[in-house]
Write a protein that holds these residues in place. Structure first.
Motif, mmCIF file in Angstrom:
data_model
loop_
_atom_site.group_PDB
_atom_site.id
_atom_site.type_symbol
_atom_site.label_atom_id
_atom_site.label_comp_id
_atom_site.label_asym_id
_atom_site.label_seq_id
_atom_site.Cartn_x
_atom_site.Cartn_y
_atom_site.Cartn_z
ATOM 1 N N LEU A 156 -16.074 -4.078 -18.500
ATOM 2 C CA LEU A 156 -14.851 -4.653 -17.940
ATOM 3 C C LEU A 156 -15.219 -5.545 -16.757
ATOM 4 C CD1 LEU A 156 -11.693 -4.560 -18.047
ATOM 5 C CD2 LEU A 156 -11.829 -2.734 -16.338
ATOM 6 N N ALA A 157 -14.948 -6.828 -16.843
ATOM 7 C CA ALA A 157 -15.341 -7.757 -15.777
ATOM 8 C C ALA A 157 -14.282 -8.842 -15.593
ATOM 9 C CB ALA A 157 -16.698 -8.368 -16.099
ATOM 10 N N GLU A 158 -14.398 -9.946 -16.333
ATOM 11 C CA GLU A 158 -13.446 -11.053 -16.174
ATOM 12 C C GLU A 158 -12.004 -10.615 -16.433
ATOM 13 O OE1 GLU A 158 -16.182 -11.222 -18.024
ATOM 14 O OE2 GLU A 158 -17.285 -13.101 -17.678
ATOM 15 N N GLU A 159 -11.849 -9.598 -17.279
ATOM 16 C CA GLU A 159 -10.496 -9.139 -17.616
ATOM 17 C C GLU A 159 -9.735 -8.610 -16.398
ATOM 18 O OE1 GLU A 159 -13.234 -8.628 -21.146
ATOM 19 O OE2 GLU A 159 -13.276 -8.118 -19.024
ATOM 20 N N THR A 160 -10.473 -8.199 -15.347
ATOM 21 C CA THR A 160 -9.807 -7.634 -14.164
ATOM 22 C C THR A 160 -9.017 -8.675 -13.393
ATOM 23 O OG1 THR A 160 -11.837 -7.934 -12.868
ATOM 24 C CG2 THR A 160 -11.475 -5.772 -13.862
ATOM 25 N N ILE A 161 -9.228 -9.952 -13.688
ATOM 26 C CA ILE A 161 -8.424 -10.999 -13.050
ATOM 27 C C ILE A 161 -6.938 -10.733 -13.292
ATOM 28 C CG2 ILE A 161 -7.875 -13.474 -13.098
ATOM 29 C CD1 ILE A 161 -10.819 -13.942 -13.906
ATOM 30 N N ALA A 162 -6.641 -10.146 -14.442
ATOM 31 C CA ALA A 162 -5.243 -9.852 -14.790
ATOM 32 C C ALA A 162 -4.621 -8.812 -13.866
ATOM 33 C CB ALA A 162 -5.161 -9.366 -16.238
ATOM 34 N N PHE A 163 -5.445 -7.980 -13.236
ATOM 35 C CA PHE A 163 -4.910 -6.880 -12.432
ATOM 36 C C PHE A 163 -4.505 -7.289 -11.017
ATOM 37 C CE2 PHE A 163 -7.962 -4.130 -15.104
ATOM 38 C CZ PHE A 163 -7.027 -4.051 -16.128
ATOM 39 N N TYR A 164 -5.070 -8.374 -10.506
ATOM 40 C CA TYR A 164 -4.812 -8.738 -9.113
ATOM 41 C C TYR A 164 -3.333 -8.973 -8.799
ATOM 42 C CZ TYR A 164 -9.805 -9.097 -8.162
ATOM 43 O OH TYR A 164 -11.136 -8.806 -7.989
ATOM 44 N N PRO A 165 -2.650 -9.835 -9.561
ATOM 45 C CA PRO A 165 -1.241 -10.073 -9.225
ATOM 46 C C PRO A 165 -0.377 -8.816 -9.338
ATOM 47 C CG PRO A 165 -2.069 -11.750 -10.732
ATOM 48 C CD PRO A 165 -3.083 -10.645 -10.703
ATOM 49 N N ILE A 166 -0.808 -7.860 -10.143
ATOM 50 C CA ILE A 166 -0.030 -6.636 -10.339
ATOM 51 C C ILE A 166 -0.301 -5.636 -9.217
ATOM 52 C CG2 ILE A 166 0.549 -4.828 -11.995
ATOM 53 C CD1 ILE A 166 0.872 -7.787 -12.946
ATOM 54 N N LEU A 167 -1.568 -5.475 -8.845
ATOM 55 C CA LEU A 167 -1.947 -4.424 -7.908
ATOM 56 C C LEU A 167 -1.839 -4.836 -6.440
ATOM 57 C CD1 LEU A 167 -5.034 -2.903 -9.766
ATOM 58 C CD2 LEU A 167 -2.755 -1.916 -9.537
ATOM 59 N N ILE A 168 -1.968 -6.128 -6.137
ATOM 60 C CA ILE A 168 -1.924 -6.562 -4.736
ATOM 61 C C ILE A 168 -0.625 -6.148 -4.036
ATOM 62 C CG2 ILE A 168 -1.789 -8.596 -3.228
ATOM 63 C CD1 ILE A 168 -3.969 -9.838 -5.025
ATOM 64 N N PRO A 169 0.563 -6.335 -4.653
ATOM 65 C CA PRO A 169 1.793 -5.870 -3.982
ATOM 66 C C PRO A 169 1.782 -4.374 -3.685
ATOM 67 C CG PRO A 169 2.331 -7.341 -5.796
ATOM 68 C CD PRO A 169 0.878 -7.044 -5.915
ATOM 69 N N ILE A 170 1.182 -3.582 -4.574
ATOM 70 C CA ILE A 170 1.130 -2.130 -4.356
ATOM 71 C C ILE A 170 0.286 -1.810 -3.127
ATOM 72 C CG2 ILE A 170 0.503 0.079 -5.390
ATOM 73 C CD1 ILE A 170 0.863 -1.178 -8.130
ATOM 74 N N PHE A 171 -0.836 -2.492 -2.983
ATOM 75 C CA PHE A 171 -1.696 -2.272 -1.821
ATOM 76 C C PHE A 171 -0.997 -2.689 -0.530
ATOM 77 C CE2 PHE A 171 -4.970 -1.799 -4.989
ATOM 78 C CZ PHE A 171 -5.905 -0.963 -4.397
ATOM 79 N N LEU A 172 -0.269 -3.796 -0.586
ATOM 80 C CA LEU A 172 0.459 -4.245 0.600
ATOM 81 C C LEU A 172 1.537 -3.237 0.993
ATOM 82 C CD1 LEU A 172 0.842 -8.088 -0.096
ATOM 83 C CD2 LEU A 172 -0.778 -6.959 1.433
ATOM 84 N N LEU A 173 2.217 -2.696 0.013
ATOM 85 C CA LEU A 173 3.260 -1.701 0.285
ATOM 86 C C LEU A 173 2.674 -0.409 0.834
ATOM 87 C CD1 LEU A 173 5.485 -2.247 -2.836
ATOM 88 C CD2 LEU A 173 6.119 -2.700 -0.477
ATOM 89 N N ALA A 174 1.424 -0.133 0.501
ATOM 90 C CA ALA A 174 0.767 1.072 1.004
ATOM 91 C C ALA A 174 0.291 0.899 2.441
ATOM 92 C CB ALA A 174 -0.416 1.422 0.108
ATOM 93 N N GLY A 175 0.455 -0.315 2.990
ATOM 94 C CA GLY A 175 0.045 -0.578 4.363
ATOM 95 C C GLY A 175 -1.320 -1.203 4.490
ATOM 96 N N TYR A 176 -1.932 -1.562 3.347
ATOM 97 C CA TYR A 176 -3.251 -2.175 3.366
ATOM 98 C C TYR A 176 -3.128 -3.689 3.331
ATOM 99 C CZ TYR A 176 -4.719 2.588 2.171
ATOM 100 O OH TYR A 176 -4.925 3.944 2.182
ATOM 101 N N ASP A 177 -4.263 -4.389 3.334
ATOM 102 C CA ASP A 177 -4.236 -5.848 3.257
ATOM 103 C C ASP A 177 -4.760 -6.303 1.901
ATOM 104 O OD1 ASP A 177 -6.915 -5.328 3.446
ATOM 105 O OD2 ASP A 177 -7.247 -6.387 5.337
#
Length: 509
Positions: A181-202
């Motif tokens: 699993l490598a290039e396919e993880t590009i798909a996860f960034y737009p989905i997971l970034i808001p979750i990290f921000l809501l958790a108080g992270y950057d």
């Protein structure tokens, strides 16, 4: 008199970093001699081996084990027939210098520009996938489903933020070590970034969790067919040789990266000013959370739930297809294009708003898509200048006859260098293993250790190599390469120390 305000210098963008590396490699082609190994390629139509020398003259020989033994290639003939070894295998002790291609100033400029266009052309399947994915995300965002779903998730994360890093990094690292699993993880960034921000992270914490997962996971490969399996076959051993050490390495390296990320992330959560990307925190929240989210005025309708369900199913199908069916980016792009058609029917956005959302979403990831193509251009310049084989021949001669521990450590450093220039894990394996693996016999160590040095060396450089995926990942969140280097340098040093210890243990036990 009012003093003029000094303009703050910013670190070059991802595009500029790649161009700088491309110029440096272009310059190296004038100083590094051109050369080639003879290669052996299996012709399935004729069931014969094609032997091509450095002057591109080809002869055909029977596809038998005797032919492989004749050319000192310790690979089972069945590995060629079943498609495991599908790239040309380098023939040991066959390196020859060749005449350097004449270019001149005009030819150099042409190669410099043409390599970038060819890089984009060669990466068209990945680029199409990224653009279609961006379009789908744009549609999902337009429905408000992402905002409403994330709001519900944020309520469940309170007090459990650390587990977000543990779970995301571990799952992605499992994908990296098992099926690459490598290039396919590009798909996860737009989905997971808001979750990290809501958790108080950057946003840097999100990149670290996702990218370290894939980089450390693929580095510590256990059964990844694109690295460990193909490298082991090319080295003339089975991929299960040395497996216990690789499993322990995966546990240690992934555990180290998780602890490292959590320490940074918790510091940011308790003191946002300590973030390495604090200067763009407000911009990031507006971009990834949006005004609707920030106002906390989102409702979660049945239609929105259905939208997110269809979107999530696209990822489930993608992971299954990559892992079980051998899909690549063309097939994955088809899946998400199908998701887009389903969303067109169920979101209720209307034809104009749907298309506008899709196009604007694709435009958001256009820069990321172009970064992928530009990164490929560096390898193209090396291939067309025939310096990759010269670099490998130099190192193979330099490391023969060393003490076994020094030898394997140096081999690890060799693969760091080779991995910087040759980003294809399978390509590097088939090109180098027939040459490097026999050197293990000379110093009296298991050939599986050469596979480990290859895995850990070319995987480690992936943490920072501008020619790899890191700039693509940073481009998604507009984080400068300098900030990533500030974050990852200490981890890089600790991981090198960890690898050197494991390599020494491997040759001494």
């Amino acid at each position: 008199m009012e003093q003029p305000v000094k303009k703050k210098r910013s670190f070059p963008s991802a595009y500029t970093v790649i161009i700088i590396v491309l110029i440096m490699v272009q310059a190296l082609t004038f100083f590094i001699p051109s050369g080639k190994y003879s290669t052996l390629t299996y012709d399935s139509g004729k069931d014969q081996f094609a032997i091509t020398n450095a002057r591109d003259k080809t002869i055909m020989e029977p596809a038998t084990q005797e032919t492989l033994d004749k050319y000192d290639i310790h690979i089972k003939v069945g590995k060629f027939r079943d498609g495991t070894i599908y790239r040309p295998a380098a023939i040991p002790n066959s390196y020859e210098q060749i005449k350097k291609p004449k270019r001149g100033i005009t030819g150099t400029i042409t190669q410099f520009l043409k390599a970038q266009v060819q890089g984009i052309s060669d990466s068209v399947d990945i680029i199409i996938f990224i653009l279609i994915l961006g379009g789908v995300i744009g549609v999902v965002n337009a429905t408000g489903a992402m905002d409403a779903g994330m709001m519900r998730l944020s309520e469940k994360l309170k007090g459990k933020q650390k587990w977000l890093i543990v779970i995301v990094t571990t799952l992605i690292a499992l994908g990296g070590t098992t099926f690459g699993l490598a290039e396919e993880t590009i798909a996860f960034y737009p989905i997971l970034i808001p979750i990290f921000l809501l958790a108080g992270y950057d946003t840097l914490t999100a990149v670290a969790s996702i990218y370290l997962g894939t980089a450390i996971g693929t580095m510590s490969s256990t059964i990844n067919p694109f690295s460990t399996v193909i490298a082991s076959n090319a080295a003339g051993i089975t991929f299960t040789d040395g497996m216990p050490l690789r499993i322990l390495m995966w546990i240690a390296a992934v555990g180290l990266s998780i602890i490292y990320t959590i320490r940074y992330a918790e510091k940011v959560r308790l003191n946002p000013a300590s973030s390495l990307v604090a200067d763009q925190a407000e911009t990031d929240r507006k971009r990834f959370l949006g005004d609707q989210f920030l106002s906390k005025d989102s409702t979660f309708t049945k239609r929105q739930k259905l939208t997110l369900l269809i979107f999530a199913l696209g990822f489930v199908v993608m992971i299954y297809g990559v892992q079980q069916l051998g899909w690549y980016f063309t097939e994955i792009a088809v899946v998400f294009l199908g998701v887009a058609y389903v969303l067109a029917l169920i979101t209720g956005l209307g034809e104009k708003k749907f298309l506008d959302s899709f196009v604007s979403g694709a435009a958001e990831l256009l820069g990321v898509a172009l970064t992928v193509g530009l990164a490929r251009s560096v390898g193209i310049v090396m291939e067309n200048s025939f310096i990759s084989d010269t670099i490998m021949n130099f190192f193979s001669n330099a490391i023969s006859g060393m003490n076994n521990v020094i030898f394997i450590w140096f081999m690890f450093l060799v693969y760091i260098v080779l991995g910087f220039f040759i980003q294809s894990s399978s390509g590097l394996a088939v090109l180098s293993m027939p040459i490097m693996a026999p050197l293990a016999d000379v110093v009296g160590i298991d050939r599986a250790m050469i596979v480990d040095a290859y895995n850990w060396g070319q995987g480690l450089i992936g943490l920072v190599a501008p020619t790899g995926l890191i700039l693509v990942s940073l481009a998604v969140v507009n984080i400068g390469f300098d900030k990533w280097m500030k974050f990852v340098t200490k981890l890089l040093v600790m991981t090198i120390g960890l690898i050197l210890v494991f390599l020494a243990i491997g040759v001494l036990i």
